[in-house]
Design an enzyme around this catalytic site. Structure first.
Site, PDB file in Angstrom:
ATOM      1  N   SER A 731      24.649  26.694  36.132  1.00 20.24           N
ATOM      2  CA  SER A 731      25.795  26.268  35.332  1.00 20.24           C
ATOM      3  C   SER A 731      26.800  27.383  35.075  1.00 20.24           C
ATOM      4  O   SER A 731      27.884  27.110  34.558  1.00 20.24           O
ATOM      5  CB  SER A 731      25.313  25.691  33.987  1.00 20.24           C
ATOM      6  OG  SER A 731      24.609  26.660  33.251  1.00 20.24           O
ATOM      7  N   LYS A 774      25.641  23.234  24.463  1.00 21.20           N
ATOM      8  CA  LYS A 774      26.623  24.246  24.838  1.00 21.20           C
ATOM      9  C   LYS A 774      27.899  24.125  24.009  1.00 21.20           C
ATOM     10  O   LYS A 774      28.463  25.132  23.565  1.00 21.20           O
ATOM     11  CB  LYS A 774      26.936  24.124  26.329  1.00 21.20           C
ATOM     12  CG  LYS A 774      25.764  24.489  27.233  1.00 21.20           C
ATOM     13  CD  LYS A 774      26.094  24.220  28.702  1.00 21.20           C
ATOM     14  CE  LYS A 774      24.927  24.589  29.601  1.00 21.20           C
ATOM     15  NZ  LYS A 774      25.186  24.273  31.025  1.00 21.20           N
TER      16      LYS A 774
END
Length: 831
Positions: A731, A774
């Protein structure tokens, strides 16, 4: 005192309210074991001890002495404290010489007497006569109890076939109520201390009341024995029940004649408990087989305690014991809301389970797995679920467990064998349908002793756990009624086969507003109580809570927030302690105060307006927080870190929740070709992402306005700080590419922008996981814009509205779009 008692001072005493006797004032004392003599009762006594023989000689034929019962039959040389405080004056009727220097004496009880201080101890014990005369305080009550006692005694005689009918005439012909109580009391199977208490009661009515109670018990026992005997000989009785009744009767007979085997009694007691435990057929058969082995073993056989422990485990396990579920959805929702803030997804899932349970009682329980960082309330949520459902709560911590036997138990051939943690926890819970929390399931290990996660496959499979096999019990146990809830910080270390059996519910963390509410509703009241403080003395402002949340904690959960609030309460307690001591001293000096507390005694804060007025309250505001906790450890640093080109802000998920990453890139010219150096303890997947990012940048150097020849002759160094922390995953690809372009072009990354997404060699931004965690981490770090892959737009529905109001979400399909949002338009001016 040897010889006759005719020359000794006497006193005339009325015996049984009828006969008057001359009895010596000083009487010898005869200690006896386990025998209590009553007035009007003739008793044979075996006498062998020297002092007892001396007492008999002092009394002489036809003389009087006091018979006193010993408290402990094992005492060979009794003193006054070894004897009960009441005895019976007896007349010696006959003395017969026995073998081995002993004698047999036939005595008849005359009257009660208190046993005072001993006047002599050699050659015989002696005491002064202190007669207890009979009293008659309530004649009407006495007569009623008298008739009741006669009826019960007659009933006992009728229930025993070996008692002659003449005894009924004898009982009816006893002239006085007190004499009747004494005669029946001497024949009843009562402990010596009870008989002594009866002997020491001068009121006939009260003696009869005790006799009636014991006679009623004897009637019940006799009736039960007769019923058992009639059942035991019946033709229609089941063979197992017939054998059980006959064994019980045989044990009663052996105990009555004093020949009972302690080992057999122990086996029978376990058998009775086994019958009451309602075990399944297979478990009952196994337990009875072990009981037969136990009864056949000698008393000191080494295997006895092993078999007994096994049978006790079989009895204590909740094979058929379960609690009723509370299926009222509004009440369950109220409990969940009171215990936990937010967590709507989890609460809705629990309420859905209760709703299904209400419609289909036999529906299989789901296997839930709460996944989230530490401190978000996974374990306490399990307790709340149990409370909302009205079930027992069981918990097994699996962190660090490496032995398969911890789950399945040890085989009985091993020393110290015992069941596994599953059955141990069920035994403690006392129910076969508790809410069972498997804590830290992601921290299971494996070594040469087996793989505990493989043993859990049977436990957590609804198709198999109705017959869970524990190596110690060796009998299938039904776990299908248990509601299993597992907790984990990350799913990365949970085996796929085990994960497939669980329904995963993510708890990504709390927003700042959530933390504020939790602190106000739960943490502050809890810490006030823990530190002995009250709300009248301590007030916490909203600004203080906000400062602690924003500047002193940067975590997904609230555990560190709880510690910081505890620190504030300690500071307050330290300030209040001198004022409380002064208040206590002033109260001690007042005339109405009994005494002042010692300096080392703990001082508590009594509630009420008096204390609030006497002690100056403390307000915890933002300035108090700074003075108490010191300099804030967490301040916004993204703008500072991105001042120079080559630094981009990425987003990542860890076992502790979401976090931000600073990815740094620098270009070293003068090399002989492109060389990529990676540091920061990166995993293989992240290294491959960096290589893919570099390949895309090189292939698109012209469109990006980069010098291709200079790039080909440069060394590129990518570093991710916090090098002691391992990092991996795809990611960070978009952030790696942004850092490379920023370093090569001289365009600075915007400090308020963070990003996440995997990149392909064609410049596509691919979706990633952990979006909610996140974005929450970006919110905690003060990020204003978050760049996400467009295919992750579906995950935005999970984000709280307050976060979406603070952060602008930008979704992109290609890396070019991300670069346009993340980098400044022109290169930074050099100093």
């Amino acid at each position: 005192m040897a010889g006759s008692q005719s020359d000794i001072e006497t006193q005339r005493v009325l015996v049984a309210g009828q006969e008057s006797l001359e009895i010596p004032t000083i009487l010898p004392v005869l200690p006896v074991r386990d025998v209590v003599v009553f007035p009007g009762v003739t008793v044979p006594l075996a006498i062998g001890r020297q002092k007892s023989l001396a007492a008999l000689d002092a009394a002489g034929p036809g003389g009087f002495m006091v018979v006193a019962t010993q408290r402990d039959p094992g005492t060979e040389d009794p003193r006054r404290d070894d004897l009960y405080g009441v005895g019976c004056v007896v007349r010696v009727i006959r003395v017969i010489d026995a073998r081995r220097d002993g004698r047999q004496a036939v005595v008849v009880g005359v009257l009660r007497t208190k046993l005072g201080e001993l006047l002599s101890v050699e050659p015989a014990l002696s005491t002064r006569l202190d007669a207890l005369e009979d009293i008659d305080s309530d004649p009407e009550r006495r007569d009623g109890l008298w008739r009741r006692a006669v009826a019960l005694a007659t009933q006992v005689i009728d229930l025993h076939d070996d008692y002659p009918d003449e005894w009924k005439e004898f009982v009816s012909g006893i002239p006085t109520a007190g004499l009747m109580a004494d005669i029946i009391g001497s024949t009843l199977p009562m402990p010596p201390e009870d008989k002594v208490a009866l002997l020491g009661q001068p009121d006939a009515a009260q003696r009869l009341e005790r006799i009636v109670v014991h006679l009623e018990r004897e009637v019940t026992i006799a009736q039960t024995q007769r019923e058992l005997s009639s059942e035991a000989v019946g033709d229609e009785l089941e063979p197992e029940r017939r054998a059980r009744l006959l064994r019980r009767r045989m044990r009663e007979i052996e105990e009555e004649i004093g020949e009972g085997d302690p080992g057999i009694r122990e086996a029978e007691e376990l058998r009775e408990k086994l019958e009451a435990a309602r075990l399944p057929e297979a478990a009952r058969t196994q337990a009875e087989r072990e009981l037969q082995r136990l009864a056949a073993l000698p008393q000191h056989a080494p295997d006895r305690h092993l078999i007994r422990t096994y049978v006790e485990w079989m009895i204590d396990l909740p094979w058929s014991v379960e609690t009723d579920d509370k299926l009222e959805l509004p009440a369950a929702r109220e409990i969940l809301d009171a215990d936990h803030h937010d967590l709507e997804k989890v609460k809705d899932r629990i309420l859905e389970f209760l709703a299904v349970r209400k419609l289909a009682h036999e529906a299989k329980s789901p296997i839930l797995c709460f996944v989230g960082p530490p401190g978000v309330g996974k374990t306490s949520l399990g307790r709340s679920v149990a409370r909302a459902m009205g079930r027992k709560f069981a918990r097994a911590s699996l962190g660090g467990v490496r032995d398969e036997a911890e789950i399945r138990g040890h085989r009985r051939t091993y020393v110290g064998a015992m069941p596994g943690r599953i059955l141990q926890s069920l035994k403690r819970a006392g129910s076969r349908n508790p809410v069972f929390l498997l804590d830290e399931i992601d921290k299971l290990g494996a070594d040469f002793r087996g793989d505990p996660s493989s043993a859990l496959l049977e436990v957590l499979d609804p198709e198999q756990n109705h017959a869970f096999s524990d190596h110690y019990i060796e009998v299938p146990f039904d776990l299908s009624h248990v509601l299993f809830i597992a907790t984990a910080n990350t799913l990365a270390t949970v085996p796929p086969a085990l994960l497939d059996r669980m329904e995963v519910i993510e708890l990504p963390g709390y927003t700042e507003n959530d933390k504020h509410v939790i602190a106000r509703r739960h943490l502050v009241p809890k810490q006030l109580e823990a530190h002995g403080l009250t709300e009248d003395l301590i007030s916490v402002t909203d600004a203080a809570i906000d400062r602690v949340v924003q500047e002193y904690t940067r975590e997904a959960g609230v555990r560190n927030l709880d510690r910081q609030i505890a620190t504030l309460m300690r500071k307050c307690a330290h300030k209040l302690a001198p004022q409380l001591a002064a208040l206590a001293a002033s109260e001690a000096a007042a005339p109405t105060t009994a005494k002042s507390p010692a300096p080392d005694e703990s001082l508590s804060l009594p509630a009420g307006p008096v204390v609030a007025n006497a002690i100056e309250p403390i307000e915890i505001d933002a300035d108090f927080v700074v003075n108490a906790l010191g300099a804030p450890p967490h301040l916004p640093e993204t703008a500072e870190r991105t001042v120079l080109p080559g630094v981009a802000v990425g987003l990542a998920t860890t076992s502790h929740g979401g976090d931000i990453l600073f990815i740094e890139a620098t270009i070293i010219t003068g090399g002989e070709g492109v060389r990529l150096r990676l540091t920061g303890q990166l995993g293989d997947v992240m290294r491959e992402s960096a290589e893919a990012a570099l390949s895309w940048v090189r292939s698109n150097a012209e469109s990006l306005g980069l010098d291709g020849e200079a790039l080909s002759a440069s060394e590129i160094h990518l570093h991710v700080p916090s090098g002691a922390v391992p990092k991996d995953g795809p990611s960070a690809g978009i952030a790696l590419a942004t850092a490379l372009v920023s370093a090569l072009s001289g365009r600075r990354a915007r400090g308020h922008v963070a990003m996440t997404g995997e990149i392909s060699l064609r410049g596509k931004v691919l979706p990633v996981g952990g979006i909610k965690a996140k974005v929450l981490a970006a919110s905690r770090a003060g990020i204003e814009v978050v760049i996400l892959p467009r295919r992750n737009q579906k995950d935005l529905v999970e984000l709280p509205e307050e976060v979406l109001e603070k952060i602008r979400i930008e979704t992109v399909d290609g890396i070019e779009e991300a670069l346009a949002l993340a980098l400044e338009e022109s290169p930074a001016a050099s100093d």
